[in-house]
Write a protein that holds these residues in place. Structure first.
Motif, PDB file in Angstrom:
ATOM      1  N   GLY A   1       2.120  29.688  85.488  1.00 23.61           N
ATOM      2  CA  GLY A   1       3.363  29.337  84.826  1.00 23.61           C
ATOM      3  C   GLY A   1       3.421  29.663  83.352  1.00 23.61           C
ATOM      4  O   GLY A   1       4.476  29.514  82.730  1.00 23.61           O
ATOM      5  N   ARG A   2       2.285  30.125  82.775  1.00 17.91           N
ATOM      6  CA  ARG A   2       2.250  30.411  81.347  1.00 17.91           C
ATOM      7  C   ARG A   2       1.648  31.793  81.113  1.00 17.91           C
ATOM      8  O   ARG A   2       0.779  32.228  81.872  1.00 17.91           O
ATOM      9  N   PRO A   3       2.079  32.481  80.044  1.00 15.31           N
ATOM     10  CA  PRO A   3       1.329  33.675  79.644  1.00 15.31           C
ATOM     11  C   PRO A   3      -0.109  33.277  79.350  1.00 15.31           C
ATOM     12  O   PRO A   3      -0.374  32.157  78.915  1.00 15.31           O
ATOM     13  N   HIS A   4      -1.032  34.197  79.592  1.00 16.33           N
ATOM     14  CA  HIS A   4      -2.421  33.865  79.338  1.00 16.33           C
ATOM     15  C   HIS A   4      -2.599  33.495  77.868  1.00 16.33           C
ATOM     16  O   HIS A   4      -2.233  34.265  76.980  1.00 16.33           O
ATOM     17  N   PRO A   5      -3.150  32.300  77.578  1.00 11.63           N
ATOM     18  CA  PRO A   5      -3.259  31.877  76.174  1.00 11.63           C
ATOM     19  C   PRO A   5      -4.196  32.744  75.342  1.00 11.63           C
ATOM     20  O   PRO A   5      -4.119  32.731  74.117  1.00 11.63           O
ATOM     21  N   GLY A   6      -5.061  33.523  76.001  1.00  8.14           N
ATOM     22  CA  GLY A   6      -5.956  34.388  75.263  1.00  8.14           C
ATOM     23  C   GLY A   6      -5.482  35.820  75.149  1.00  8.14           C
ATOM     24  O   GLY A   6      -6.194  36.668  74.610  1.00  8.14           O
ATOM     25  N   SER A   7      -4.272  36.092  75.649  1.00  8.93           N
ATOM     26  CA  SER A   7      -3.749  37.459  75.644  1.00  8.93           C
ATOM     27  C   SER A   7      -2.615  37.596  74.633  1.00  8.93           C
ATOM     28  O   SER A   7      -1.507  37.084  74.854  1.00  8.93           O
TER      29      SER A   7
ATOM     30  N   VAL B   1      -0.720  37.789  89.991  1.00 10.38           N
ATOM     31  CA  VAL B   1      -0.009  38.808  89.223  1.00 10.38           C
ATOM     32  C   VAL B   1       0.310  38.240  87.848  1.00 10.38           C
ATOM     33  O   VAL B   1       0.579  37.047  87.689  1.00 10.38           O
ATOM     34  N   ASP B   2       0.277  39.104  86.847  1.00 16.34           N
ATOM     35  CA  ASP B   2       0.494  38.648  85.471  1.00 16.34           C
ATOM     36  C   ASP B   2       1.898  38.097  85.273  1.00 16.34           C
ATOM     37  O   ASP B   2       2.076  37.014  84.720  1.00 16.34           O
ATOM     38  N   LEU B   3       2.892  38.847  85.699  1.00 16.89           N
ATOM     39  CA  LEU B   3       4.284  38.459  85.495  1.00 16.89           C
ATOM     40  C   LEU B   3       5.099  38.967  86.667  1.00 16.89           C
ATOM     41  O   LEU B   3       4.897  40.096  87.129  1.00 16.89           O
ATOM     42  N   GLY B   4       6.001  38.138  87.157  1.00 17.62           N
ATOM     43  CA  GLY B   4       6.798  38.583  88.293  1.00 17.62           C
ATOM     44  C   GLY B   4       8.175  37.957  88.321  1.00 17.62           C
ATOM     45  O   GLY B   4       8.401  36.876  87.765  1.00 17.62           O
ATOM     46  N   TRP B   5       9.085  38.667  88.945  1.00 15.10           N
ATOM     47  CA  TRP B   5      10.409  38.164  89.279  1.00 15.10           C
ATOM     48  C   TRP B   5      10.432  38.015  90.806  1.00 15.10           C
ATOM     49  O   TRP B   5      10.600  39.006  91.530  1.00 15.10           O
ATOM     50  N   PRO B   6      10.229  36.798  91.335  1.00 11.70           N
ATOM     51  CA  PRO B   6      10.106  36.624  92.784  1.00 11.70           C
ATOM     52  C   PRO B   6      11.337  37.061  93.567  1.00 11.70           C
ATOM     53  O   PRO B   6      11.216  37.679  94.623  1.00 11.70           O
ATOM     54  N   VAL B   7      12.532  36.750  93.067  1.00 17.68           N
ATOM     55  CA  VAL B   7      13.749  37.113  93.801  1.00 17.68           C
ATOM     56  C   VAL B   7      13.899  38.625  93.873  1.00 17.68           C
ATOM     57  O   VAL B   7      14.188  39.193  94.937  1.00 17.68           O
ATOM     58  N   GLU B   8      13.708  39.296  92.763  1.00 18.43           N
ATOM     59  CA  GLU B   8      13.828  40.750  92.724  1.00 18.43           C
ATOM     60  C   GLU B   8      12.573  41.450  93.241  1.00 18.43           C
ATOM     61  O   GLU B   8      12.565  42.661  93.420  1.00 18.43           O
ATOM     62  N   GLN B   9      11.511  40.690  93.451  1.00 11.77           N
ATOM     63  CA  GLN B   9      10.219  41.209  93.894  1.00 11.77           C
ATOM     64  C   GLN B   9       9.751  42.378  93.011  1.00 11.77           C
ATOM     65  O   GLN B   9       9.450  43.476  93.474  1.00 11.77           O
ATOM     66  N   CYS B  10       9.706  42.070  91.732  1.00 14.34           N
ATOM     67  CA  CYS B  10       9.212  43.025  90.745  1.00 14.34           C
ATOM     68  C   CYS B  10       8.016  42.401  90.031  1.00 14.34           C
ATOM     69  O   CYS B  10       8.089  41.252  89.587  1.00 14.34           O
ATOM     70  N   VAL B  11       6.919  43.142  89.945  1.00 11.28           N
ATOM     71  CA  VAL B  11       5.671  42.655  89.357  1.00 11.28           C
ATOM     72  C   VAL B  11       5.323  43.499  88.132  1.00 11.28           C
ATOM     73  O   VAL B  11       5.413  44.729  88.179  1.00 11.28           O
ATOM     74  N   ILE B  12       4.918  42.819  87.058  1.00  9.72           N
ATOM     75  CA  ILE B  12       4.469  43.481  85.836  1.00  9.72           C
ATOM     76  C   ILE B  12       2.990  43.146  85.640  1.00  9.72           C
ATOM     77  O   ILE B  12       2.622  41.966  85.582  1.00  9.72           O
ATOM     78  N   GLU B  13       2.159  44.161  85.539  1.00 10.98           N
ATOM     79  CA  GLU B  13       0.739  43.965  85.268  1.00 10.98           C
ATOM     80  C   GLU B  13       0.414  44.459  83.860  1.00 10.98           C
ATOM     81  O   GLU B  13       0.907  45.516  83.440  1.00 10.98           O
ATOM     82  N   ILE B  14      -0.399  43.705  83.156  1.00 14.16           N
ATOM     83  CA  ILE B  14      -0.728  43.994  81.759  1.00 14.16           C
ATOM     84  C   ILE B  14      -2.241  44.175  81.658  1.00 14.16           C
ATOM     85  O   ILE B  14      -3.000  43.242  81.912  1.00 14.16           O
ATOM     86  N   ASP B  15      -2.663  45.378  81.296  1.00 13.77           N
ATOM     87  CA  ASP B  15      -4.075  45.737  81.384  1.00 13.77           C
ATOM     88  C   ASP B  15      -4.716  45.921  80.018  1.00 13.77           C
ATOM     89  O   ASP B  15      -4.220  46.668  79.170  1.00 13.77           O
ATOM     90  N   GLY B  16      -5.851  45.258  79.831  1.00  9.24           N
ATOM     91  CA  GLY B  16      -6.692  45.518  78.678  1.00  9.24           C
ATOM     92  C   GLY B  16      -7.665  46.638  78.985  1.00  9.24           C
ATOM     93  O   GLY B  16      -7.675  47.201  80.082  1.00  9.24           O
ATOM     94  N   SER B  17      -8.512  46.963  78.019  1.00  7.25           N
ATOM     95  CA  SER B  17      -9.454  48.068  78.215  1.00  7.25           C
ATOM     96  C   SER B  17     -10.452  47.773  79.321  1.00  7.25           C
ATOM     97  O   SER B  17     -10.994  48.696  79.935  1.00  7.25           O
ATOM     98  N   ASP B  18     -10.685  46.484  79.620  1.00 11.50           N
ATOM     99  CA  ASP B  18     -11.636  46.152  80.674  1.00 11.50           C
ATOM    100  C   ASP B  18     -11.141  46.584  82.053  1.00 11.50           C
ATOM    101  O   ASP B  18     -11.919  46.678  82.991  1.00 11.50           O
ATOM    102  N   HIS B  19      -9.845  46.871  82.180  1.00  6.16           N
ATOM    103  CA  HIS B  19      -9.319  47.330  83.474  1.00  6.16           C
ATOM    104  C   HIS B  19      -9.740  48.763  83.773  1.00  6.16           C
ATOM    105  O   HIS B  19      -9.454  49.266  84.862  1.00  6.16           O
ATOM    106  N   ARG B  20     -10.398  49.424  82.843  1.00  6.25           N
ATOM    107  CA  ARG B  20     -10.943  50.741  83.128  1.00  6.25           C
ATOM    108  C   ARG B  20     -12.346  50.659  83.733  1.00  6.25           C
ATOM    109  O   ARG B  20     -12.901  51.682  84.127  1.00  6.25           O
TER     110      ARG B  20
END
Length: 363
Positions: A239-245, A281-300
């Motif tokens: 329910g919240r943005p990641h407090p460390g991001s 998932v980082d951020l989503g719109w459930p009704v529209e079924q759209c997902v936003i993922e936010i990647d730091g360098s560790d995702h490589r």
């Protein structure tokens, strides 16, 4: 995957919910895995697992310095997680100074339930609201116990574990200092400490080992030397943005005043069927079924890169649109990020309104 039959910590192989077999209040070396692999296996945080903070310290000079740096790092985590660890504090408004009496009352109530220090809770709550450190000094032992309880409470858990990645090529002297700091923290914080990385061979007589059985890492590694972005990492709170991001926080500030951005939810979990794995998932719109993922360098890194591809496929076949942005994109080109998100959201709404899209049933 089943649990091992030998429940003592030793040379046995642990499977399934292996964390339940590891004692709290002592240092355990995890063999056969590493911090990156474990971060992937414990994200999202399983329901029965303890609250976990991953810590990647610099090589210490002394155990005293290692303890001080660790406590400062966990203090920052607890401040970021506020108000999750103080029931009722989310409803407070003001600059912190005006809310001080109410914070003391809430802290006293919370301390009654946990046996913690009301003054320590009130001190950290005031710091979280004002951004200013108070002048009250707390002993390191009180800080250790208070911080582990605050972080565990934030995730509605009873126990806390520090997953510590020993720096590569650590010297024998620095290794002894770090191990002494871990033993001190496990005792005074009443916490588990799991060690991975370059654990000094001489520590074998002081700590016990647990062999962890996790699936093999996929390959190849797209960028094996991708660095961790932070000295500490920890799970988001639903329910919240990641407090460390900083990137998630910046994106939420930009989305908040936008009328088209209503209906968004941060850091939610999904499961597409009883046998499918839980994904977050980082951020989503459930009704529209759209997902936003936010990647730091560790995702490589190899594990996260593979996990991301698998999660994207699972979301896509279940009808979700997935957009990925890097932290750098959000922090340096936020207008373009907002434009792409808005186009995706409005297109999904338009298709639904025109009856051109039939969303699959959600589980």
């Amino acid at each position: 995957r089943g649990r091992r039959t030998d429940r003592s910590v030793g040379r046995g192989l642990i499977r399934g919910d292996w964390w339940s077999d590891l004692p709290v209040g002592r240092v355990i070396q995890l063999v056969g895995t590493d911090a990156v692999h474990l971060d992937g296996a414990l994200e999202p945080l399983p329901t029965a697992a303890p609250a976990i903070v991953t810590y990647r310290p610099p090589a210490p000079v002394t155990s005293t310095a290692a303890i001080a740096r660790l406590l400062d790092a966990l203090d920052a985590v607890a401040i970021n997680l506020f108000p999750a660890w103080l029931p009722g504090a989310a409803a407070l408004t003001g600059d912190g100074a005006a809310a001080a009496p109410a914070l003391r009352v809430l802290a006293a109530r919370a301390a009654l339930g946990t046996g913690g220090s009301a003054s320590f809770l009130a001190s950290r709550a005031g710091r979280a609201m004002t951004g200013r450190a108070d002048r009250i000094h707390f002993a390191d032992e009180a800080r250790a116990l208070g911080l582990t309880r605050m972080i565990a409470t934030s995730y509605d858990r009873d126990t806390f574990v520090l997953l510590l990645e020993v720096p590569a090529a650590v010297t024998e002297e620095a290794g002894r200092a770090l191990l002494a700091a871990c033993e001190w923290f496990a005792h005074h914080g009443r916490a588990g400490v799991w060690l991975t990385g370059a654990v000094p061979p001489s520590s074998g007589e002081r700590i016990r080992t647990a062999h962890i059985d996790l699936p093999a890492l996929p390959g190849p590694d797209p960028e094996p030397d991708a660095p961790a972005e932070s000295e500490v990492t920890y799970s988001a709170i639903a329910g919240r943005p990641h407090p460390g991001s900083a990137a998630e926080q910046a994106l939420e500030r930009a989305l908040a005043p936008m009328p088209w951005a209503t209906g968004r939810l941060w850091n939610q979990t999904h499961r597409f069927g009883p046998l499918a794995p839980v994904i977050r998932v980082d951020l989503g719109w459930p009704v529209e079924q759209c997902v936003i993922e936010i990647d730091g360098s560790d995702h490589r890194r190899r594990q996260k890169y593979a996990d991301d591809r698998q999660r994207d496929r699972r979301l896509t076949v279940n009808g979700f649109a997935v957009l990925r942005f890097t932290n750098d994109e959000i922090m340096t080109n936020l207008a373009a990020v907002l434009h792409d998100i808005r186009c995706c959201i409005e297109r999904r709404r338009s298709e639904a309104a025109e009856g051109r899209t039939q969303w699959p049933a959600r589980h």
